[in-house]
Design a protein around this motif. Structure first.
Motif, PDB file in Angstrom:
ATOM      1  N   GLY A 127      -7.122   9.150  -4.220  1.00 22.21           N
ATOM      2  CA  GLY A 127      -7.522   9.577  -2.886  1.00 22.21           C
ATOM      3  C   GLY A 127      -8.543   8.691  -2.201  1.00 22.21           C
ATOM      4  N   VAL A 128      -9.010   7.645  -2.885  1.00 24.77           N
ATOM      5  CA  VAL A 128      -9.986   6.720  -2.305  1.00 24.77           C
ATOM      6  C   VAL A 128      -9.247   5.490  -1.777  1.00 24.77           C
ATOM      7  CG1 VAL A 128     -12.009   5.274  -2.723  1.00 24.77           C
ATOM      8  CG2 VAL A 128     -11.792   7.500  -3.853  1.00 24.77           C
ATOM      9  N   GLU A 129      -9.462   5.134  -0.508  1.00 25.68           N
ATOM     10  CA  GLU A 129      -8.806   3.982   0.121  1.00 25.68           C
ATOM     11  C   GLU A 129      -9.803   2.863   0.318  1.00 25.68           C
ATOM     12  OE1 GLU A 129      -5.877   4.410   3.462  1.00 25.68           O
ATOM     13  OE2 GLU A 129      -7.436   3.301   4.548  1.00 25.68           O
ATOM     14  N   LEU A 130      -9.441   1.674  -0.200  1.00 22.24           N
ATOM     15  CA  LEU A 130     -10.283   0.487  -0.050  1.00 22.24           C
ATOM     16  C   LEU A 130      -9.391  -0.701   0.324  1.00 22.24           C
ATOM     17  CD1 LEU A 130     -12.651   0.752  -3.162  1.00 22.24           C
ATOM     18  CD2 LEU A 130     -13.230   1.237  -0.779  1.00 22.24           C
ATOM     19  N   PRO A 131      -9.979  -1.771   0.876  1.00 20.09           N
ATOM     20  CA  PRO A 131      -9.185  -2.975   1.156  1.00 20.09           C
ATOM     21  C   PRO A 131      -8.514  -3.493  -0.118  1.00 20.09           C
ATOM     22  CG  PRO A 131     -11.334  -3.123   2.212  1.00 20.09           C
ATOM     23  CD  PRO A 131     -11.384  -1.921   1.319  1.00 20.09           C
ATOM     24  N   ALA A 132      -7.308  -4.012   0.030  1.00 16.81           N
ATOM     25  CA  ALA A 132      -6.597  -4.586  -1.115  1.00 16.81           C
ATOM     26  C   ALA A 132      -7.342  -5.812  -1.636  1.00 16.81           C
ATOM     27  CB  ALA A 132      -5.183  -4.973  -0.698  1.00 16.81           C
ATOM     28  N   TYR A 133      -7.204  -6.062  -2.923  1.00 13.20           N
ATOM     29  CA  TYR A 133      -7.747  -7.288  -3.521  1.00 13.20           C
ATOM     30  C   TYR A 133      -6.907  -8.464  -3.042  1.00 13.20           C
ATOM     31  CZ  TYR A 133      -8.630 -10.800  -7.162  1.00 13.20           C
ATOM     32  OH  TYR A 133      -8.927 -11.957  -7.832  1.00 13.20           O
ATOM     33  N   ARG A 134      -7.535  -9.438  -2.418  1.00 10.77           N
ATOM     34  CA  ARG A 134      -6.822 -10.587  -1.856  1.00 10.77           C
ATOM     35  C   ARG A 134      -7.139 -11.890  -2.593  1.00 10.77           C
ATOM     36  NH1 ARG A 134      -4.172  -9.991   2.884  1.00 10.77           N
ATOM     37  NH2 ARG A 134      -4.348  -7.978   3.919  1.00 10.77           N
ATOM     38  N   GLY A 135      -7.674 -11.781  -3.786  1.00 10.03           N
ATOM     39  CA  GLY A 135      -8.026 -12.966  -4.551  1.00 10.03           C
ATOM     40  C   GLY A 135      -9.514 -13.220  -4.495  1.00 10.03           C
ATOM     41  N   ASP A 136     -10.017 -13.908  -5.524  1.00 13.17           N
ATOM     42  CA  ASP A 136     -11.460 -14.121  -5.640  1.00 13.17           C
ATOM     43  C   ASP A 136     -12.049 -14.900  -4.463  1.00 13.17           C
ATOM     44  OD1 ASP A 136     -11.490 -12.726  -7.987  1.00 13.17           O
ATOM     45  OD2 ASP A 136     -12.356 -14.335  -9.203  1.00 13.17           O
ATOM     46  N   MET A 137     -11.228 -15.644  -3.754  1.00 16.50           N
ATOM     47  CA  MET A 137     -11.710 -16.371  -2.590  1.00 16.50           C
ATOM     48  C   MET A 137     -12.152 -15.421  -1.472  1.00 16.50           C
ATOM     49  SD  MET A 137      -9.631 -19.181  -0.269  1.00 16.50           S
ATOM     50  CE  MET A 137      -9.615 -20.511  -1.468  1.00 16.50           C
ATOM     51  N   VAL A 138     -11.624 -14.189  -1.512  1.00 14.09           N
ATOM     52  CA  VAL A 138     -11.856 -13.245  -0.417  1.00 14.09           C
ATOM     53  C   VAL A 138     -12.748 -12.086  -0.838  1.00 14.09           C
ATOM     54  CG1 VAL A 138     -10.764 -11.658   1.211  1.00 14.09           C
ATOM     55  CG2 VAL A 138      -9.670 -13.854   0.661  1.00 14.09           C
ATOM     56  N   ASN A 139     -12.364 -11.395  -1.939  1.00 11.93           N
ATOM     57  CA  ASN A 139     -13.121 -10.225  -2.378  1.00 11.93           C
ATOM     58  C   ASN A 139     -12.976 -10.056  -3.882  1.00 11.93           C
ATOM     59  OD1 ASN A 139     -10.452  -9.379  -2.365  1.00 11.93           O
ATOM     60  ND2 ASN A 139     -10.755  -7.638  -1.008  1.00 11.93           N
ATOM     61  N   GLY A 140     -13.596  -9.011  -4.429  1.00 12.82           N
ATOM     62  CA  GLY A 140     -13.589  -8.797  -5.859  1.00 12.82           C
ATOM     63  C   GLY A 140     -12.489  -7.856  -6.304  1.00 12.82           C
ATOM     64  N   PHE A 141     -12.125  -7.955  -7.581  1.00  9.39           N
ATOM     65  CA  PHE A 141     -11.054  -7.147  -8.147  1.00  9.39           C
ATOM     66  C   PHE A 141     -11.500  -5.706  -8.408  1.00  9.39           C
ATOM     67  CE2 PHE A 141      -8.458  -5.637 -11.759  1.00  9.39           C
ATOM     68  CZ  PHE A 141      -7.192  -5.803 -11.221  1.00  9.39           C
ATOM     69  N   GLU A 142     -12.790  -5.506  -8.680  1.00  8.20           N
ATOM     70  CA  GLU A 142     -13.283  -4.173  -9.001  1.00  8.20           C
ATOM     71  C   GLU A 142     -13.012  -3.217  -7.834  1.00  8.20           C
ATOM     72  OE1 GLU A 142     -15.159  -6.890  -8.914  1.00  8.20           O
ATOM     73  OE2 GLU A 142     -15.239  -7.406 -11.041  1.00  8.20           O
ATOM     74  N   PHE A 143     -12.665  -1.986  -8.165  1.00  8.47           N
ATOM     75  CA  PHE A 143     -12.305  -1.015  -7.120  1.00  8.47           C
ATOM     76  C   PHE A 143     -13.560  -0.291  -6.640  1.00  8.47           C
ATOM     77  CE2 PHE A 143     -10.301   2.840  -5.336  1.00  8.47           C
ATOM     78  CZ  PHE A 143      -9.371   2.225  -4.502  1.00  8.47           C
ATOM     79  N   THR A 144     -14.395  -1.029  -5.923  1.00  8.92           N
ATOM     80  CA  THR A 144     -15.581  -0.458  -5.291  1.00  8.92           C
ATOM     81  C   THR A 144     -15.651  -0.988  -3.862  1.00  8.92           C
ATOM     82  OG1 THR A 144     -17.080  -2.271  -5.911  1.00  8.92           O
ATOM     83  CG2 THR A 144     -16.830  -0.453  -7.497  1.00  8.92           C
ATOM     84  N   ALA A 145     -16.322  -0.256  -3.006  1.00 12.32           N
ATOM     85  CA  ALA A 145     -16.430  -0.671  -1.605  1.00 12.32           C
ATOM     86  C   ALA A 145     -17.138  -2.007  -1.494  1.00 12.32           C
ATOM     87  CB  ALA A 145     -17.168   0.406  -0.800  1.00 12.32           C
ATOM     88  N   GLU A 146     -18.160  -2.214  -2.319  1.00 15.28           N
ATOM     89  CA  GLU A 146     -18.910  -3.472  -2.256  1.00 15.28           C
ATOM     90  C   GLU A 146     -18.044  -4.650  -2.671  1.00 15.28           C
ATOM     91  OE1 GLU A 146     -23.080  -5.420  -3.975  1.00 15.28           O
ATOM     92  OE2 GLU A 146     -22.253  -3.589  -4.867  1.00 15.28           O
ATOM     93  N   ALA A 147     -17.323  -4.501  -3.794  1.00 12.02           N
ATOM     94  CA  ALA A 147     -16.502  -5.612  -4.290  1.00 12.02           C
ATOM     95  C   ALA A 147     -15.348  -5.915  -3.352  1.00 12.02           C
ATOM     96  CB  ALA A 147     -15.968  -5.290  -5.683  1.00 12.02           C
ATOM     97  N   ARG A 148     -14.736  -4.890  -2.771  1.00 14.42           N
ATOM     98  CA  ARG A 148     -13.537  -5.099  -1.964  1.00 14.42           C
ATOM     99  C   ARG A 148     -13.841  -5.527  -0.522  1.00 14.42           C
ATOM    100  NH1 ARG A 148      -8.703  -3.188  -4.154  1.00 14.42           N
ATOM    101  NH2 ARG A 148      -8.832  -3.587  -6.391  1.00 14.42           N
TER     102      ARG A 148
END
Length: 446
Positions: A127-148
Protein backbone atom coordinates in the motif's frame (compact mmCIF):
# COMPACT_ATOMS: atom_id res chain seq x y z
CA UNK A 1 30.00 20.20 -40.53
CA UNK A 2 31.91 22.16 -37.91
CA UNK A 3 31.26 22.00 -34.18
CA UNK A 4 29.92 25.56 -34.26
CA UNK A 5 27.15 24.42 -36.60
CA UNK A 6 26.08 21.52 -34.35
CA UNK A 7 23.46 22.34 -31.75
CA UNK A 8 24.15 19.84 -28.98
CA UNK A 9 21.20 21.11 -26.95
CA UNK A 10 18.48 20.85 -29.60
CA UNK A 11 17.17 17.78 -27.75
CA UNK A 12 16.04 20.01 -24.88
CA UNK A 13 13.18 21.30 -27.05
CA UNK A 14 11.79 17.79 -27.60
CA UNK A 15 9.98 15.29 -25.36
CA UNK A 16 12.52 13.24 -23.40
CA UNK A 17 11.18 9.88 -22.25
CA UNK A 18 12.27 8.09 -19.08
CA UNK A 19 13.95 11.09 -17.46
CA UNK A 20 13.93 11.48 -13.66
CA UNK A 21 11.77 14.06 -11.95
CA UNK A 22 14.68 15.92 -10.37
CA UNK A 23 13.40 17.74 -7.27
CA UNK A 24 15.95 20.58 -7.35
CA UNK A 25 16.92 22.05 -10.72
CA UNK A 26 19.59 24.27 -9.17
CA UNK A 27 21.45 21.24 -7.77
CA UNK A 28 21.18 19.49 -11.15
CA UNK A 29 22.64 22.54 -12.91
CA UNK A 30 25.58 22.60 -10.46
CA UNK A 31 26.26 18.90 -11.00
CA UNK A 32 26.06 19.21 -14.79
CA UNK A 33 28.43 22.18 -14.70
CA UNK A 34 30.94 20.14 -12.70
CA UNK A 35 30.61 17.11 -14.97
CA UNK A 36 31.28 19.35 -17.95
CA UNK A 37 34.74 20.20 -16.55
CA UNK A 38 35.85 16.65 -15.71
CA UNK A 39 38.29 14.68 -17.89
CA UNK A 40 36.92 12.37 -20.56
CA UNK A 41 36.38 8.75 -19.57
CA UNK A 42 37.31 7.59 -23.09
CA UNK A 43 38.91 9.29 -26.07
CA UNK A 44 37.48 10.13 -29.46
CA UNK A 45 40.22 8.20 -31.25
CA UNK A 46 39.23 5.06 -29.35
CA UNK A 47 35.61 5.58 -30.43
CA UNK A 48 36.75 5.82 -34.04
CA UNK A 49 38.77 2.63 -33.64
CA UNK A 50 35.70 0.81 -32.35
CA UNK A 51 33.73 2.16 -35.30
CA UNK A 52 36.27 0.49 -37.61
CA UNK A 53 35.92 -2.79 -35.71
CA UNK A 54 32.13 -2.64 -35.95
CA UNK A 55 32.34 -1.93 -39.67
CA UNK A 56 34.41 -5.10 -40.03
CA UNK A 57 31.78 -7.05 -38.10
CA UNK A 58 29.05 -5.72 -40.39
CA UNK A 59 31.07 -6.99 -43.39
CA UNK A 60 31.25 -10.46 -41.82
CA UNK A 61 34.91 -10.17 -40.86
CA UNK A 62 34.38 -10.22 -37.07
CA UNK A 63 31.77 -10.91 -34.39
CA UNK A 64 30.67 -8.60 -31.57
CA UNK A 65 30.43 -9.78 -27.97
CA UNK A 66 28.77 -7.11 -25.85
CA UNK A 67 27.80 -7.87 -22.29
CA UNK A 68 27.78 -7.08 -18.61
CA UNK A 69 25.43 -6.09 -15.83
CA UNK A 70 21.78 -5.27 -16.36
CA UNK A 71 22.26 -2.30 -14.05
CA UNK A 72 25.60 -1.53 -12.44
CA UNK A 73 25.70 -0.48 -8.81
CA UNK A 74 28.14 1.83 -7.11
CA UNK A 75 28.93 -0.96 -4.66
CA UNK A 76 29.98 -3.11 -7.61
CA UNK A 77 32.90 -0.88 -8.62
CA UNK A 78 35.42 -3.11 -6.82
CA UNK A 79 38.45 -4.98 -8.11
CA UNK A 80 36.85 -8.38 -7.48
CA UNK A 81 33.53 -7.53 -9.13
CA UNK A 82 35.13 -5.91 -12.18
CA UNK A 83 37.63 -8.75 -12.57
CA UNK A 84 34.83 -11.34 -12.45
CA UNK A 85 32.84 -9.58 -15.17
CA UNK A 86 35.97 -9.16 -17.27
CA UNK A 87 36.81 -12.82 -16.74
CA UNK A 88 33.39 -13.80 -18.06
CA UNK A 89 33.79 -11.65 -21.17
CA UNK A 90 37.31 -12.96 -21.81
CA UNK A 91 36.26 -16.60 -21.45
CA UNK A 92 33.31 -16.13 -23.78
CA UNK A 93 35.54 -14.36 -26.29
CA UNK A 94 38.08 -17.19 -26.15
CA UNK A 95 35.36 -19.73 -26.91
CA UNK A 96 34.01 -17.66 -29.80
CA UNK A 97 37.45 -16.91 -31.23
CA UNK A 98 38.85 -20.43 -31.01
CA UNK A 99 35.77 -22.62 -31.41
CA UNK A 100 34.01 -20.23 -33.79
CA UNK A 101 37.15 -19.31 -35.76
CA UNK A 102 36.24 -15.60 -35.80
CA UNK A 103 37.87 -12.40 -34.45
CA UNK A 104 35.79 -11.04 -31.57
CA UNK A 105 35.12 -7.36 -30.82
CA UNK A 106 34.82 -7.17 -27.03
CA UNK A 107 32.51 -4.49 -25.58
CA UNK A 108 31.71 -4.31 -21.89
CA UNK A 109 28.25 -3.26 -20.83
CA UNK A 110 29.78 -1.36 -17.94
CA UNK A 111 31.43 1.87 -16.71
CA UNK A 112 28.21 3.82 -17.22
CA UNK A 113 25.30 1.35 -17.11
CA UNK A 114 23.88 2.94 -13.96
CA UNK A 115 20.41 3.91 -15.22
CA UNK A 116 17.44 1.82 -16.34
CA UNK A 117 14.14 2.67 -18.06
CA UNK A 118 11.07 1.48 -16.19
CA UNK A 119 7.65 0.39 -17.39
CA UNK A 120 5.99 2.18 -14.45
CA UNK A 121 7.12 5.43 -12.79
CA UNK A 122 6.18 4.21 -9.31
CA UNK A 123 6.40 1.04 -7.24
CA UNK A 124 3.80 -0.02 -4.67
CA UNK A 125 4.55 -2.29 -1.70
CA UNK A 126 2.01 -3.03 1.03
CA UNK A 127 0.00 0.00 0.00
CA UNK A 128 3.01 2.35 0.03
CA UNK A 129 3.76 4.12 -3.29
CA UNK A 130 7.26 5.42 -4.04
CA UNK A 131 9.16 6.37 -7.21
CA UNK A 132 10.50 3.36 -9.11
CA UNK A 133 14.19 2.53 -8.78
CA UNK A 134 15.83 3.93 -11.92
CA UNK A 135 19.40 2.83 -11.26
CA UNK A 136 22.10 4.08 -8.92
CA UNK A 137 22.72 7.07 -11.17
CA UNK A 138 19.27 8.37 -10.22
CA UNK A 139 18.11 6.98 -6.86
CA UNK A 140 18.62 4.17 -4.36
CA UNK A 141 17.32 0.61 -4.42
CA UNK A 142 16.08 0.66 -0.82
CA UNK A 143 12.31 1.09 -0.56
CA UNK A 144 12.28 4.31 1.44
CA UNK A 145 11.17 7.81 0.49
CA UNK A 146 14.68 9.16 1.05
CA UNK A 147 16.42 6.53 -1.09
CA UNK A 148 13.88 6.66 -3.92
CA UNK A 149 14.00 10.47 -4.30
CA UNK A 150 16.09 11.28 -7.41
CA UNK A 151 19.38 12.94 -6.45
CA UNK A 152 21.43 14.75 -9.13
CA UNK A 153 24.60 14.30 -7.06
CA UNK A 154 24.45 10.64 -8.00
CA UNK A 155 25.48 11.64 -11.54
CA UNK A 156 28.88 12.63 -10.16
CA UNK A 157 29.21 9.37 -8.31
CA UNK A 158 28.33 7.52 -11.53
CA UNK A 159 31.17 9.34 -13.29
CA UNK A 160 33.70 8.44 -10.60
CA UNK A 161 32.52 4.83 -10.38
CA UNK A 162 32.85 4.59 -14.16
CA UNK A 163 36.38 5.95 -13.95
CA UNK A 164 37.27 3.33 -11.32
CA UNK A 165 35.84 0.53 -13.48
CA UNK A 166 37.66 1.69 -16.60
CA UNK A 167 40.95 2.05 -14.73
CA UNK A 168 40.60 -1.47 -13.36
CA UNK A 169 39.77 -2.84 -16.82
CA UNK A 170 42.81 -1.11 -18.31
CA UNK A 171 45.02 -2.46 -15.53
CA UNK A 172 43.75 -6.01 -15.98
CA UNK A 173 43.90 -6.02 -19.79
CA UNK A 174 47.30 -4.33 -20.04
CA UNK A 175 48.93 -5.80 -16.94
CA UNK A 176 48.98 -9.47 -17.88
CA UNK A 177 45.59 -10.73 -16.68
CA UNK A 178 44.27 -10.91 -20.27
CA UNK A 179 47.34 -12.86 -21.46
CA UNK A 180 46.27 -15.99 -23.34
CA UNK A 181 48.55 -17.98 -21.04
CA UNK A 182 45.98 -17.20 -18.31
CA UNK A 183 43.18 -19.20 -19.94
CA UNK A 184 43.31 -21.85 -17.19
CA UNK A 185 43.50 -19.31 -14.37
CA UNK A 186 40.21 -17.75 -15.52
CA UNK A 187 38.46 -21.08 -14.81
CA UNK A 188 39.55 -21.81 -11.23
CA UNK A 189 36.32 -21.24 -9.31
CA UNK A 190 32.71 -22.40 -9.22
CA UNK A 191 32.57 -22.74 -13.01
CA UNK A 192 35.41 -25.26 -13.21
CA UNK A 193 33.27 -28.26 -12.23
CA UNK A 194 30.28 -27.33 -14.39
CA UNK A 195 29.78 -28.97 -17.79
CA UNK A 196 30.59 -25.66 -19.50
CA UNK A 197 33.71 -25.21 -17.36
CA UNK A 198 34.95 -28.71 -18.16
CA UNK A 199 34.36 -28.14 -21.87
CA UNK A 200 36.18 -24.80 -21.60
CA UNK A 201 39.14 -26.50 -19.88
CA UNK A 202 39.50 -28.92 -22.77
CA UNK A 203 39.52 -25.98 -25.16
CA UNK A 204 42.11 -24.18 -22.99
CA UNK A 205 44.45 -27.16 -23.29
CA UNK A 206 44.19 -26.93 -27.07
CA UNK A 207 45.03 -23.23 -26.88
CA UNK A 208 48.07 -24.03 -24.72
CA UNK A 209 49.36 -26.40 -27.37
CA UNK A 210 48.77 -23.83 -30.10
CA UNK A 211 50.65 -21.14 -28.15
CA UNK A 212 53.54 -23.51 -27.48
CA UNK A 213 53.71 -24.31 -31.18
CA UNK A 214 53.69 -20.62 -32.13
CA UNK A 215 56.40 -19.89 -29.56
CA UNK A 216 58.53 -22.75 -30.89
CA UNK A 217 58.18 -21.22 -34.36
CA UNK A 218 59.43 -17.88 -33.06
CA UNK A 219 56.04 -16.18 -33.19
CA UNK A 220 54.97 -14.23 -30.11
CA UNK A 221 52.35 -11.74 -31.17
CA UNK A 222 51.51 -8.83 -28.83
CA UNK A 223 47.86 -9.83 -29.30
CA UNK A 224 48.58 -12.89 -27.15
CA UNK A 225 49.21 -10.68 -24.12
CA UNK A 226 46.62 -7.88 -24.21
CA UNK A 227 43.15 -7.34 -25.60
CA UNK A 228 41.19 -4.48 -27.06
CA UNK A 229 38.29 -3.74 -24.74
CA UNK A 230 35.62 -1.10 -25.21
CA UNK A 231 32.91 0.29 -22.92
CA UNK A 232 29.23 0.95 -23.60
CA UNK A 233 25.99 1.88 -21.89
CA UNK A 234 22.46 2.96 -22.64
CA UNK A 235 22.64 6.76 -22.78
CA UNK A 236 19.36 7.14 -20.94
CA UNK A 237 19.92 10.14 -18.65
CA UNK A 238 20.54 12.84 -21.21
CA UNK A 239 21.89 15.43 -18.76
CA UNK A 240 24.75 13.07 -17.90
CA UNK A 241 25.73 12.19 -21.46
CA UNK A 242 25.35 15.77 -22.68
CA UNK A 243 27.63 16.99 -19.88
CA UNK A 244 30.25 14.44 -20.95
CA UNK A 245 30.14 15.41 -24.63
CA UNK A 246 33.35 17.07 -25.81
CA UNK A 247 34.64 18.57 -29.05
CA UNK A 248 37.43 16.41 -30.46
CA UNK A 249 40.60 18.44 -31.01
CA UNK A 250 41.49 16.40 -34.12
CA UNK A 251 38.26 16.79 -36.03
CA UNK A 252 36.33 19.55 -34.28
CA UNK A 253 33.36 17.17 -33.92
CA UNK A 254 31.42 16.19 -30.78
CA UNK A 255 31.88 12.83 -29.04
CA UNK A 256 30.11 11.50 -25.96
CA UNK A 257 33.23 10.61 -23.99
CA UNK A 258 31.32 8.76 -21.26
CA UNK A 259 31.75 5.54 -23.29
CA UNK A 260 33.09 4.27 -26.59
CA UNK A 261 29.63 3.19 -27.72
CA UNK A 262 26.22 4.31 -26.49
CA UNK A 263 22.78 3.05 -27.40
CA UNK A 264 19.14 4.14 -27.44
CA UNK A 265 16.70 1.83 -25.71
CA UNK A 266 13.45 0.39 -27.05
CA UNK A 267 11.47 2.79 -24.87
CA UNK A 268 13.30 5.94 -26.01
CA UNK A 269 13.77 5.52 -29.77
CA UNK A 270 10.94 7.88 -30.78
CA UNK A 271 11.89 9.62 -34.03
CA UNK A 272 10.64 12.95 -32.71
CA UNK A 273 12.14 12.41 -29.26
CA UNK A 274 15.10 13.88 -27.43
CA UNK A 275 17.27 10.73 -27.48
CA UNK A 276 17.27 10.31 -31.26
CA UNK A 277 17.98 14.02 -31.64
CA UNK A 278 20.94 13.93 -29.24
CA UNK A 279 22.39 10.78 -30.80
CA UNK A 280 22.16 12.30 -34.26
CA UNK A 281 24.69 14.95 -33.17
CA UNK A 282 27.45 12.84 -31.57
CA UNK A 283 30.07 10.96 -33.55
CA UNK A 284 30.42 7.79 -31.46
CA UNK A 285 29.37 4.45 -32.84
CA UNK A 286 25.77 4.13 -31.66
CA UNK A 287 23.16 1.42 -31.24
CA UNK A 288 19.38 1.27 -31.21
CA UNK A 289 17.33 -1.45 -29.52
CA UNK A 290 14.54 -2.78 -31.74
CA UNK A 291 11.66 -4.72 -30.21
CA UNK A 292 8.98 -6.84 -31.93
CA UNK A 293 6.73 -3.86 -32.74
CA UNK A 294 9.41 -2.28 -34.96
CA UNK A 295 8.32 -1.82 -38.56
CA UNK A 296 10.62 -1.63 -41.59
CA UNK A 297 9.57 2.00 -41.93
CA UNK A 298 10.72 2.64 -38.34
CA UNK A 299 14.11 1.08 -39.05
CA UNK A 300 14.64 3.00 -42.29
CA UNK A 301 13.63 6.28 -40.65
CA UNK A 302 16.12 5.66 -37.81
CA UNK A 303 18.84 5.02 -40.37
CA UNK A 304 18.03 8.29 -42.12
CA UNK A 305 18.15 10.25 -38.87
CA UNK A 306 21.17 8.57 -37.26
CA UNK A 307 23.38 7.62 -40.20
CA UNK A 308 22.38 9.83 -43.15
CA UNK A 309 25.83 9.50 -44.77
CA UNK A 310 25.76 5.68 -44.54
CA UNK A 311 29.02 5.56 -42.59
CA UNK A 312 30.26 1.99 -41.97
CA UNK A 313 30.37 1.06 -38.28
CA UNK A 314 28.30 4.05 -37.22
CA UNK A 315 24.95 2.32 -36.56
CA UNK A 316 24.13 -0.99 -34.88
CA UNK A 317 20.62 -2.40 -34.63
CA UNK A 318 20.29 -4.52 -31.48
CA UNK A 319 17.21 -6.71 -31.86
CA UNK A 320 15.26 -7.84 -28.79
CA UNK A 321 12.33 -9.78 -30.21
CA UNK A 322 11.80 -12.77 -27.90
CA UNK A 323 12.27 -16.40 -28.90
CA UNK A 324 8.65 -16.76 -30.00
CA UNK A 325 8.70 -13.71 -32.28
CA UNK A 326 12.15 -13.40 -33.84
CA UNK A 327 11.59 -15.77 -36.78
CA UNK A 328 8.40 -13.93 -37.71
CA UNK A 329 9.41 -10.30 -37.19
CA UNK A 330 13.11 -10.09 -38.00
CA UNK A 331 13.15 -11.29 -41.66
CA UNK A 332 11.17 -8.35 -43.04
CA UNK A 333 13.27 -5.83 -41.09
CA UNK A 334 16.58 -7.28 -42.26
CA UNK A 335 15.38 -7.70 -45.84
CA UNK A 336 14.14 -4.11 -46.15
CA UNK A 337 17.25 -2.62 -44.55
CA UNK A 338 19.56 -4.76 -46.68
CA UNK A 339 17.72 -3.83 -49.89
CA UNK A 340 18.11 -0.14 -49.00
CA UNK A 341 21.88 -0.48 -49.11
CA UNK A 342 22.27 0.84 -45.56
CA UNK A 343 25.44 0.01 -43.63
CA UNK A 344 24.01 -1.55 -40.47
CA UNK A 345 25.46 -4.05 -38.02
CA UNK A 346 22.90 -6.53 -36.69
CA UNK A 347 23.33 -7.73 -33.10
CA UNK A 348 21.00 -10.01 -31.12
CA UNK A 349 19.88 -9.20 -27.57
CA UNK A 350 18.26 -12.52 -26.55
CA UNK A 351 17.61 -11.39 -22.98
CA UNK A 352 14.96 -8.68 -22.85
CA UNK A 353 12.27 -10.38 -24.93
CA UNK A 354 12.31 -13.51 -22.77
CA UNK A 355 11.66 -12.23 -19.25
CA UNK A 356 8.79 -13.60 -17.17
CA UNK A 357 7.75 -13.69 -13.54
CA UNK A 358 8.27 -16.92 -11.62
CA UNK A 359 5.66 -18.12 -9.09
CA UNK A 360 8.01 -16.85 -6.38
CA UNK A 361 7.71 -13.31 -7.77
CA UNK A 362 11.26 -13.23 -9.17
CA UNK A 363 11.80 -11.92 -12.69
CA UNK A 364 13.66 -14.61 -14.57
CA UNK A 365 14.57 -15.97 -18.01
CA UNK A 366 14.92 -19.49 -19.37
CA UNK A 367 18.34 -20.22 -20.79
CA UNK A 368 16.68 -22.38 -23.46
CA UNK A 369 14.65 -19.35 -24.63
CA UNK A 370 17.85 -17.29 -24.81
CA UNK A 371 19.51 -20.03 -26.87
CA UNK A 372 16.45 -20.28 -29.12
CA UNK A 373 16.34 -16.57 -29.86
CA UNK A 374 20.02 -16.58 -30.83
CA UNK A 375 19.39 -19.63 -33.04
CA UNK A 376 16.49 -17.80 -34.70
CA UNK A 377 18.70 -14.76 -35.25
CA UNK A 378 21.25 -16.89 -37.09
CA UNK A 379 18.56 -18.72 -39.07
CA UNK A 380 17.05 -15.47 -40.33
CA UNK A 381 20.39 -14.06 -41.45
CA UNK A 382 21.43 -17.34 -43.02
CA UNK A 383 18.21 -17.48 -45.04
CA UNK A 384 18.67 -13.91 -46.29
CA UNK A 385 22.39 -14.10 -46.98
CA UNK A 386 23.14 -11.36 -44.43
CA UNK A 387 25.56 -11.41 -41.53
CA UNK A 388 24.65 -12.18 -37.91
CA UNK A 389 27.03 -9.66 -36.40
CA UNK A 390 27.01 -10.29 -32.65
CA UNK A 391 25.23 -10.83 -29.36
CA UNK A 392 24.35 -8.40 -26.56
CA UNK A 393 23.72 -10.08 -23.21
CA UNK A 394 23.35 -9.42 -19.51
CA UNK A 395 25.70 -11.49 -17.36
CA UNK A 396 27.67 -11.48 -14.15
CA UNK A 397 30.86 -13.25 -13.15
CA UNK A 398 29.28 -14.35 -9.88
CA UNK A 399 27.56 -17.62 -8.94
CA UNK A 400 24.04 -16.17 -9.02
CA UNK A 401 20.73 -17.97 -9.48
CA UNK A 402 18.71 -15.56 -11.63
CA UNK A 403 18.10 -17.37 -14.93
CA UNK A 404 16.79 -20.95 -14.98
CA UNK A 405 18.31 -23.82 -16.93
CA UNK A 406 21.75 -24.24 -18.42
CA UNK A 407 24.21 -27.12 -18.46
CA UNK A 408 24.54 -26.90 -14.67
CA UNK A 409 20.82 -26.29 -14.30
CA UNK A 410 19.08 -23.84 -12.01
CA UNK A 411 15.46 -24.61 -11.18
CA UNK A 412 12.63 -22.24 -10.29
CA UNK A 413 13.04 -23.33 -6.68
CA UNK A 414 16.69 -22.19 -6.76
CA UNK A 415 15.99 -18.56 -7.65
CA UNK A 416 15.95 -17.34 -4.07
CA UNK A 417 19.38 -18.80 -3.26
CA UNK A 418 21.45 -16.03 -4.85
CA UNK A 419 19.14 -13.61 -6.60
CA UNK A 420 21.29 -10.46 -6.48
CA UNK A 421 20.47 -8.34 -9.53
CA UNK A 422 19.44 -4.72 -9.05
CA UNK A 423 16.99 -4.99 -11.94
CA UNK A 424 16.77 -7.79 -14.54
CA UNK A 425 18.01 -11.42 -14.24
CA UNK A 426 21.52 -12.14 -15.52
CA UNK A 427 23.30 -15.23 -16.77
CA UNK A 428 25.98 -16.50 -14.39
CA UNK A 429 29.37 -17.37 -15.84
CA UNK A 430 28.60 -21.06 -16.37
CA UNK A 431 25.46 -20.17 -18.31
CA UNK A 432 27.38 -17.51 -20.25
CA UNK A 433 29.94 -20.12 -21.33
CA UNK A 434 27.11 -22.45 -22.37
CA UNK A 435 25.84 -19.64 -24.58
CA UNK A 436 29.30 -18.91 -26.01
CA UNK A 437 29.75 -22.54 -27.09
CA UNK A 438 26.28 -22.54 -28.64
CA UNK A 439 26.96 -19.32 -30.56
CA UNK A 440 30.34 -20.65 -31.76
CA UNK A 441 28.58 -23.70 -33.21
CA UNK A 442 25.97 -21.54 -34.89
CA UNK A 443 28.62 -19.24 -36.34
CA UNK A 444 30.67 -22.08 -37.79
CA UNK A 445 27.61 -23.56 -39.45
CA UNK A 446 26.32 -20.23 -40.77
Amino acid sequence: MTADAIDLDAWRKLPAAQQPDWPDRAVLDEVVAELSTLPPLVFAGECDQLKERLAAAARGEAFVLQGGDCAETFAGATADAVRNKLKTLLQMAIVLTYAGSVPVVKIGRWAGQFAKPRSKPVEVRDGVELPAYRGDMVNGFEFTAEARTPDPRRLLRAYHSSAVTLNLCRAFTKGGYADLRQVHAWNQDFVAESPAGQRYERLAKEIDKAIQFMHACGADSPEFHTVELYSSHEALILEYDRALTRIDSRTGLPYDVSAHMVWIGERTRQLDGAHVEFFSRIRNPIGVKLGPTTTPEDALALIERLNPHNEPGRLTFITRMGASRIRDVLPTLVEKVASSGANVLWVCDPMHGNTFEAPSGHKTRRVDDIFDEVAGFFEVHRSLGTHPGGIHIEFTGDDVTECIGGGDPIDLSDLSLRYETACDPRLNRSQSLDLAFRVAELYRSA
